[in-house]
Scaffold this active site. Structure first.
Site, PDB file in Angstrom:
ATOM      1  N   ARG A  58       0.835  -1.208   0.000  1.00 20.54           N
ATOM      2  CA  ARG A  58       0.000   0.000   0.000  1.00 20.54           C
ATOM      3  C   ARG A  58       0.871   1.260   0.000  1.00 20.54           C
ATOM      4  O   ARG A  58       0.416   2.359  -0.300  1.00 20.54           O
ATOM      5  CB  ARG A  58      -0.992  -0.010   1.170  1.00 20.54           C
ATOM      6  CG  ARG A  58      -1.971   1.161   1.149  1.00 20.54           C
ATOM      7  CD  ARG A  58      -3.319   0.883   1.838  1.00 20.54           C
ATOM      8  NE  ARG A  58      -3.194   0.105   3.057  1.00 20.54           N
ATOM      9  CZ  ARG A  58      -2.694   0.573   4.201  1.00 20.54           C
ATOM     10  NH1 ARG A  58      -2.256   1.814   4.280  1.00 20.54           N
ATOM     11  NH2 ARG A  58      -2.620  -0.211   5.261  1.00 20.54           N
ATOM     12  N   TYR A 111     -16.720  15.359 -16.834  1.00 21.88           N
ATOM     13  CA  TYR A 111     -17.139  13.961 -16.804  1.00 21.88           C
ATOM     14  C   TYR A 111     -18.262  13.817 -15.771  1.00 21.88           C
ATOM     15  O   TYR A 111     -18.178  14.402 -14.679  1.00 21.88           O
ATOM     16  CB  TYR A 111     -15.926  13.103 -16.432  1.00 21.88           C
ATOM     17  CG  TYR A 111     -16.257  11.659 -16.189  1.00 21.88           C
ATOM     18  CD1 TYR A 111     -16.693  10.849 -17.229  1.00 21.88           C
ATOM     19  CD2 TYR A 111     -16.130  11.095 -14.928  1.00 21.88           C
ATOM     20  CE1 TYR A 111     -17.006   9.516 -17.006  1.00 21.88           C
ATOM     21  CE2 TYR A 111     -16.428   9.766 -14.701  1.00 21.88           C
ATOM     22  CZ  TYR A 111     -16.871   8.980 -15.738  1.00 21.88           C
ATOM     23  OH  TYR A 111     -17.169   7.669 -15.519  1.00 21.88           O
ATOM     24  N   ASP A 176      -8.244  17.675 -16.204  1.00 22.63           N
ATOM     25  CA  ASP A 176      -8.518  16.299 -16.607  1.00 22.63           C
ATOM     26  C   ASP A 176      -8.261  16.240 -18.113  1.00 22.63           C
ATOM     27  O   ASP A 176      -8.984  16.823 -18.911  1.00 22.63           O
ATOM     28  CB  ASP A 176      -9.966  15.932 -16.266  1.00 22.63           C
ATOM     29  CG  ASP A 176     -10.284  14.465 -16.567  1.00 22.63           C
ATOM     30  OD1 ASP A 176      -9.647  13.885 -17.468  1.00 22.63           O
ATOM     31  OD2 ASP A 176     -11.187  13.911 -15.912  1.00 22.63           O
ATOM     32  N   LYS A 201      -8.917   4.574 -20.138  1.00 23.93           N
ATOM     33  CA  LYS A 201      -9.326   4.921 -21.493  1.00 23.93           C
ATOM     34  C   LYS A 201      -8.159   4.710 -22.470  1.00 23.93           C
ATOM     35  O   LYS A 201      -7.753   3.587 -22.691  1.00 23.93           O
ATOM     36  CB  LYS A 201      -9.865   6.342 -21.514  1.00 23.93           C
ATOM     37  CG  LYS A 201     -10.822   6.649 -20.341  1.00 23.93           C
ATOM     38  CD  LYS A 201     -12.128   5.873 -20.405  1.00 23.93           C
ATOM     39  CE  LYS A 201     -12.976   5.972 -19.134  1.00 23.93           C
ATOM     40  NZ  LYS A 201     -13.262   7.317 -18.664  1.00 23.93           N
TER      41      LYS A 201
HETATM   42  C1  LIG Z   1     -13.793   7.854 -17.486  1.00 25.40           C
HETATM   43  C2  LIG Z   1     -13.397   9.200 -17.073  1.00 25.40           C
HETATM   44  C3  LIG Z   1     -13.106   9.495 -15.740  1.00 25.40           C
HETATM   45  C4  LIG Z   1     -13.223   8.447 -14.643  1.00 25.40           C
HETATM   46  O1  LIG Z   1     -12.285   7.436 -14.801  1.00 25.40           O
HETATM   47  P1  LIG Z   1     -12.517   5.922 -14.265  1.00 25.40           P
HETATM   48  O2  LIG Z   1     -11.248   5.268 -14.628  1.00 25.40           O
HETATM   49  O3  LIG Z   1     -13.732   5.393 -14.959  1.00 25.40           O
HETATM   50  O4  LIG Z   1     -12.732   6.038 -12.799  1.00 25.40           O
HETATM   51  C5  LIG Z   1     -12.711  10.771 -15.430  1.00 25.40           C
HETATM   52  N1  LIG Z   1     -12.620  11.730 -16.373  1.00 25.40           N
HETATM   53  C6  LIG Z   1     -12.894  11.491 -17.664  1.00 25.40           C
HETATM   54  C7  LIG Z   1     -12.767  12.589 -18.662  1.00 25.40           C
HETATM   55  C8  LIG Z   1     -13.306  10.226 -18.064  1.00 25.40           C
HETATM   56  O5  LIG Z   1     -13.602   9.991 -19.350  1.00 25.40           O
END
Ligand SMILES: *Cc1c(COP(=O)(O)O)cnc(C)c1O
Length: 401
Positions: A58, A111, A176, A201
């Site tokens: 951890r 998001y 982000d 992604k």
């Molecule tokens: C999918 C996504 C998230 C969240 O990510 P997870 O891996 O599903 O927790 C945050 N920001 C954007 C722009 C996303 O497309």
């Protein structure tokens, strides 16, 4: 400095001992020396990237640390801090922020998951939703962080990172950058303090691993994030770290192909009679951000059909394209944000940031582009025919009434 593709392939992969990096699944590491044990634990728990002994998984894992080093290298950052998911990365950032001030300013659209967390009083935070234009008025003495996303999910709206950083003044800005990836955009170079990715992604890229990562050059933020991760336990599993590090190597070539497919599809969507609007970076780029802030438009496309019913017809008719959430995979995915990714955003807010009932979000994959278009065109044609038939039906009704 090495070229971009070289950096993606070689980042954190220099070793005389291996070609592919080893996977370390250990949960604990032997330390008979109690002084070394105490020192190592102290350092890691307070956010050091490494200590003489890793102590416990951890606190540190070498496989995950290699991915963090590689991602940091391609973001021009000194630190990468990986988490179990993108949301774990974002919520850890919010928790660290809540220790610095009780107020957050967030620029919509975001998001849906992020928007939902910000609207829910998470971490005792007070959140003001602002636009880049009224950002300065939204700032308070206790504002700990400005949050933004560009291109934004799901409408692909672009926001000028430099302008937001300038308007935020001393307040750190978190970007982000999931849709852009480090291939197309490096927010830290534009003055952001933190860049976040849902590595689930494009970085993973094959729809088989979840992960999130924050990159930064700010030593305090990096230490606080590591310490928060050790405390809350939102860890990236070593297998995830391995797969994401592997995915990073092909990221530039995947983005290039997906982007060129997307450009082809956008041209066709623009002239399709069933499509009422197309959203793609560069189409309405009055700020001139494609080619400057982003080196290319990316591979996410949003388009609108006449109604929710038409969107449903398209979704059901798909044969090749996967009707699913998520994005950045090898295969093309289509989803309806109002039902899925942005369902948890209040209807009024959803409409305000352009998530209409007829909006569909396309994550363009790496298939032969004519095959993607054939599938999409056939599905759109069904939506169009149904609509025409319904209209004709109404006309007939009237005629015989
Ligand atoms: C999918 C996504 C998230 C969240 O990510 P997870 O891996 O599903 O927790 C945050 N920001 C954007 C722009 C996303 O497309």
């Amino acid at each position: 400095m090495a070229g971009a593709d070289t950096r993606f392939i070689h980042a954190a992969r220099k070793s005389d001992a291996w070609h592919a990096p080893p996977l370390d699944f250990s949960t604990t590491y032997p330390i008979p020396d109690m002084t070394e044990a105490a020192n190592s634990l102290h350092q890691l728990a307070h956010g050091a990237p490494m200590a003489p002994n890793a102590v416990y998984a951890r606190l540190h894992n070498p496989t995950v640390a290699r991915f963090e080093e590689a991602l940091a290298a391609v973001e021009y950052a000194n630190h990468g801090i990986a988490f179990a998911t993108g949301m774990a990365a974002i919520t850890a950032t919010l928790l660290v922020a809540s220790g610095r001030g009780k107020h957050i300013v967030a620029i919509r659209p975001l998001y849906g998951g992020t928007d939902h967390v910000l609207s829910s009083g998470f971490g005792g935070l007070e959140v003001t939703f602002a636009t880049p234009e009224n950002l300065t008025e939204a700032l308070r003495d206790d504002t700990a962080l400005v949050i933004m996303e560009t291109p934004a999910n799901p409408t692909l709206k672009l926001t000028d990172i430099k302008a937001v950083v300038e308007a935020a003044g001393d307040v750190p800005v978190m970007v982000d950058s999931t849709f852009a990836t480090p291939v197309l955009q490096q927010p830290l170079e534009l003055g952001a303090t933190l860049v976040v990715h849902s590595a689930t992604k494009y970085i993973g890229g094959h729809g088989d691993v979840m992960g999130g990562i924050v990159a930064t050059n700010d030593e305090d933020w990096a230490a606080s994030l590591r310490s928060m991760r050790a405390g809350t336990g939102g860890l990236l599993h070593p297998l995830g770290g391995y797969l994401l590090h592997r995915g990073l190597q092909t990221l530039p070539v995947r983005i290039e192909k997906a982007q060129s497919n997307a450009q082809f599809l956008v041209e066709r969507l623009l002239s399709h009679p069933a499509v009422t609007a197309v959203h793609f970076p560069g189409l309405e780029d009055s700020q001139g951000l494609v080619g400057t802030q982003m080196s290319g438009p990316g591979a996410m496309v949003a388009f609108e059909v006449a109604s929710k019913a038409a969107a449903q017809t398209v979704m059901t008719a798909l044969q090749l394209i996967t009707p699913a959430v998520s994005l950045g995979s090898t295969d093309t995915l289509l989803q309806h944000p109002a039902s899925l990714t942005h369902q948890l955003v209040e209807e009024h807010d959803r409409q305000e940031c352009g998530v209409s009932e007829g909006l569909l979000r396309l994550s363009v994959g790496l298939e032969t582009v004519e095959d993607i278009w054939d599938d999409l065109a056939a599905a759109l044609a069904m939506a169009h025919t149904r609509r025409r038939r319904r209209r004709r039906g109404l006309a007939l009704d009237r005629q015989y009434r």
